[in-house]
Design a protein around this motif. Structure first.
Motif, mmCIF file in Angstrom:
data_model
loop_
_atom_site.group_PDB
_atom_site.id
_atom_site.type_symbol
_atom_site.label_atom_id
_atom_site.label_comp_id
_atom_site.label_asym_id
_atom_site.label_seq_id
_atom_site.Cartn_x
_atom_site.Cartn_y
_atom_site.Cartn_z
ATOM 1 N N LEU A 104 0.864 -1.171 0.000
ATOM 2 C CA LEU A 104 0.000 0.000 0.000
ATOM 3 C C LEU A 104 0.900 1.220 0.000
ATOM 4 O O LEU A 104 1.821 1.316 0.811
ATOM 5 N N LEU A 105 0.649 2.143 -0.918
ATOM 6 C CA LEU A 105 1.488 3.323 -1.049
ATOM 7 C C LEU A 105 0.619 4.550 -1.281
ATOM 8 O O LEU A 105 -0.247 4.554 -2.153
ATOM 9 N N ALA A 106 0.841 5.586 -0.488
ATOM 10 C CA ALA A 106 0.159 6.871 -0.686
ATOM 11 C C ALA A 106 1.108 7.798 -1.425
ATOM 12 O O ALA A 106 2.230 8.026 -0.983
ATOM 13 N N SER A 107 0.675 8.302 -2.551
ATOM 14 C CA SER A 107 1.470 9.251 -3.328
ATOM 15 C C SER A 107 0.833 10.626 -3.155
ATOM 16 O O SER A 107 -0.366 10.800 -3.401
ATOM 17 N N ALA A 108 1.624 11.595 -2.696
ATOM 18 C CA ALA A 108 1.108 12.941 -2.421
ATOM 19 C C ALA A 108 1.901 13.974 -3.225
ATOM 20 O O ALA A 108 2.735 14.698 -2.683
ATOM 21 N N PRO A 109 1.640 14.046 -4.524
ATOM 22 C CA PRO A 109 2.370 15.027 -5.336
ATOM 23 C C PRO A 109 1.810 16.429 -5.166
ATOM 24 O O PRO A 109 0.672 16.607 -4.745
ATOM 25 N N SER A 110 2.621 17.402 -5.503
ATOM 26 C CA SER A 110 2.121 18.779 -5.573
ATOM 27 C C SER A 110 1.286 18.866 -6.857
ATOM 28 O O SER A 110 1.134 17.872 -7.570
ATOM 29 N N VAL A 131 4.624 9.369 -11.671
ATOM 30 C CA VAL A 131 4.514 7.915 -11.833
ATOM 31 C C VAL A 131 5.844 7.238 -11.542
ATOM 32 O O VAL A 131 5.910 6.253 -10.802
ATOM 33 N N ARG A 132 6.919 7.762 -12.107
ATOM 34 C CA ARG A 132 8.252 7.157 -11.927
ATOM 35 C C ARG A 132 8.643 7.112 -10.450
ATOM 36 O O ARG A 132 9.045 6.075 -9.925
ATOM 37 N N GLU A 133 8.507 8.241 -9.756
ATOM 38 C CA GLU A 133 8.906 8.285 -8.343
ATOM 39 C C GLU A 133 7.962 7.465 -7.464
ATOM 40 O O GLU A 133 8.399 6.858 -6.492
ATOM 41 N N THR A 134 6.692 7.436 -7.823
ATOM 42 C CA THR A 134 5.727 6.648 -7.043
ATOM 43 C C THR A 134 6.001 5.157 -7.194
ATOM 44 O O THR A 134 6.079 4.431 -6.196
ATOM 45 N N LEU A 135 6.177 4.708 -8.415
ATOM 46 C CA LEU A 135 6.437 3.279 -8.631
ATOM 47 C C LEU A 135 7.770 2.831 -8.038
ATOM 48 O O LEU A 135 7.886 1.708 -7.542
ATOM 49 N N SER A 136 8.767 3.703 -8.059
ATOM 50 C CA SER A 136 10.064 3.318 -7.487
ATOM 51 C C SER A 136 9.996 3.214 -5.960
ATOM 52 O O SER A 136 10.810 2.534 -5.348
ATOM 53 N N ALA A 137 9.015 3.860 -5.339
ATOM 54 C CA ALA A 137 8.860 3.778 -3.881
ATOM 55 C C ALA A 137 8.008 2.584 -3.452
ATOM 56 O O ALA A 137 7.998 2.222 -2.272
#
Length: 85
Positions: free
Chosen positions: A3-9, A33-39
């Motif tokens: 489970l990952l929460a992505s909080a971009p500006s 997308v790139r930074e979210t998937l890598s996390a």
């Protein structure tokens, strides 16, 4: 299962145009997308891009009332032109 929460500006997705808002600096969706998937599998929350990190942590050092005023002025700035008649 991860489970990952992505909080971009603000991100260049077309939402601002649909919501009739004007945004200043926005992130490229590919970067988000790139930074979210890598996390994925490594962290529970990711803040893609430098602006996301600044917006998340810089206001935390301010008193609450100042943060409220700051966020109010940011929101007002995004919709100010809508009220001009």
């Amino acid at each position: 299962m991860d489970l990952l929460a992505s909080a971009p500006s603000p991100t260049k997705t077309g939402f601002a145009a649909r919501a009739d808002m004007q945004l200043g600096t926005t992130l490229d969706p590919a970067l988000v997308v790139r930074e979210t998937l890598s996390a994925l599998g490594r962290r529970s929350t990711v803040l893609p891009g430098l602006l996301s990190k600044v917006l998340a942590f810089a206001p935390a050092m301010l008193p609450r009332m100042l943060r409220v005023r700051l966020m109010g002025s940011v929101g007002e700035g995004m919709t100010k032109y809508q009220r001009q008649t």
